[in-house]
Design an enzyme around this catalytic site. Structure first.
Site, PDB file in Angstrom:
ATOM      1  N   ASN A   1       6.606 -10.021  11.736  1.00 33.16           N
ATOM      2  CA  ASN A   1       5.583  -9.785  10.865  1.00 33.16           C
ATOM      3  C   ASN A   1       4.943 -11.118  10.214  1.00 33.16           C
ATOM      4  O   ASN A   1       5.446 -11.667   9.196  1.00 33.16           O
ATOM      5  CB  ASN A   1       5.977  -9.011   9.856  1.00 33.16           C
ATOM      6  CG  ASN A   1       4.687  -8.378   8.702  1.00 33.16           C
ATOM      7  OD1 ASN A   1       3.616  -9.122   8.661  1.00 33.16           O
ATOM      8  ND2 ASN A   1       4.827  -7.572   7.909  1.00 33.16           N
TER       9      ASN A   1
ATOM     10  N   HIS B   1      10.684  -4.218  -1.064  1.00 29.88           N
ATOM     11  CA  HIS B   1      10.733  -3.080  -0.273  1.00 29.88           C
ATOM     12  C   HIS B   1      11.377  -1.795  -1.033  1.00 29.88           C
ATOM     13  O   HIS B   1      10.750  -0.740  -0.681  1.00 29.88           O
ATOM     14  CB  HIS B   1      11.690  -3.401   0.883  1.00 29.88           C
ATOM     15  CG  HIS B   1      11.000  -4.278   2.285  1.00 29.88           C
ATOM     16  ND1 HIS B   1      10.673  -5.560   2.279  1.00 29.88           N
ATOM     17  CD2 HIS B   1      10.387  -3.532   3.295  1.00 29.88           C
ATOM     18  CE1 HIS B   1      10.011  -5.934   3.205  1.00 29.88           C
ATOM     19  NE2 HIS B   1       9.915  -4.743   3.814  1.00 29.88           N
TER      20      HIS B   1
END
Length: 319
Positions: free
Chosen positions: A193, A232
């Protein structure tokens, strides 16, 4: 204060409206995206004005125009620049193709849940299970887990990002690299990412390494993993409305150690760990999700808020 309020008010709205898990995830991801963008904007622009002295010979800084700020809010990047490379025209056929792929992947998520996850875990808490049931389902859950993992990468970092980049004529399309060829966990985290990795490096790692803990590479790296793991877990906790820090332990504990050691484990080992790790995530979170429906809550409010209800299910059935 603005960032704190931007966390509080959306979460209050999510809890008040009692939205579904998918809607919660979409809102929380958008909330996180805007928080990161505003931090990047202030962190990039503020030094221009803080270093300016009114009575010096240096010309006053030219602040970004509102149009530049507005473009940054929608551009598929988290690093602020006054100007970005732009393409000459918009290929609307390419935009439609990518948005169509986004829709198809969302339907694929629903198919995976209905075929591989719900039929296995929805009865948890209604009948006794042997300990081997958990081991078996962690192994079985590796299939939907790896499918979720790959599909999420494709949906967000390929189809979604490319669609917005094309509409905004944003020319820098390097949203990910060949993470599937990684031979170490450090290589994987640097390639899977690029958008978030660039933000973490520019605004967290560099500030830690250069300002907060000068030249302490290990602590700066661990801080990056800690912040990433907290965000997260924050998304999962508020989306599912329970706290079960499996991802926090995997990401911040095991993940940070493997990256700091930087051991070349080989590409096959990386993929095996992806399968097992995602199987653990899907199995434990699905178990807790259905335990919240089928099992009685803890008598203490805070215990029920912080302790997984799945831990108490089998004890209740035994009684």
């Amino acid at each position: 204060m603005y960032q704190v309020l931007f966390i509080i008010f959306p979460n209050r709205a999510i809890n008040r409206e009692n939205l579904g898990v998918a809607c919660n995830i979409a809102l929380l991801l958008e909330q996180l995206r805007l928080i990161m963008k505003h931090h990047a904007f202030v962190r990039s622009v503020a030094p221009r004005f803080l270093s300016y002295k009114p009575h010096s010979d240096i010309s006053p800084p030219s602040g970004p125009r509102f149009s530049q700020y507005l473009y940054f809010l929608f551009a598929p990047t988290l690093i602020y620049r006054d100007e970005y490379p732009r393409t000459k025209k918009i290929r609307w056929k390419f935009v439609i193709q990518n948005f169509a792929q986004v829709g198809l992947v969302i339907f694929y998520f629903a198919f995976i849940l209905e075929q591989f996850v719900a039929p296995v875990f929805y009865t948890f808490g209604t009948q006794p299970f042997e300990p081997m049931w958990f081991v078996k389902n962690i192994i079985d859950a590796s299939i939907p887990g790896i499918l979720f993992f790959i599909s999420t990468n494709y949906l967000l970092l390929h189809a979604w990002m490319n669609a917005w980049a094309e509409m905004l004529r944003f020319a820098d399309r390097l949203f990910y690299k060949d993470w599937w060829n990684s031979t170490s966990y450090r290589m994987y985290h640097r390639t899977w990412n690029v958008v978030v990795q660039d933000w973490l490096y520019a605004y967290i790692y560099k500030d830690m390494y250069e300002i907060v803990v000068p030249r302490n590479k290990s602590l700066a790296t661990f801080t990056v993993f800690l912040i990433s793991a907290i965000w997260h877990e924050y998304i999962i906790a508020f989306a599912f409305r329970f706290f079960y820090p499996v991802l926090l332990v995997q990401f911040c504990g095991v993940g940070s150690i493997l990256v700091l050691c930087n051991v070349l484990v080989g590409n096959i080992s990386i993929w095996v760990s992806f399968c097992i790790g995602n199987g653990i995530l899907v199995s434990l979170y699905a178990t807790e999700y259905y335990a919240r429906y089928n099992c009685s809550p803890y008598s203490d409010y805070y215990a029920d808020l912080l302790l997984p209800r799945s831990w108490n299910c089998q004890r209740q059935l035994a009684v």
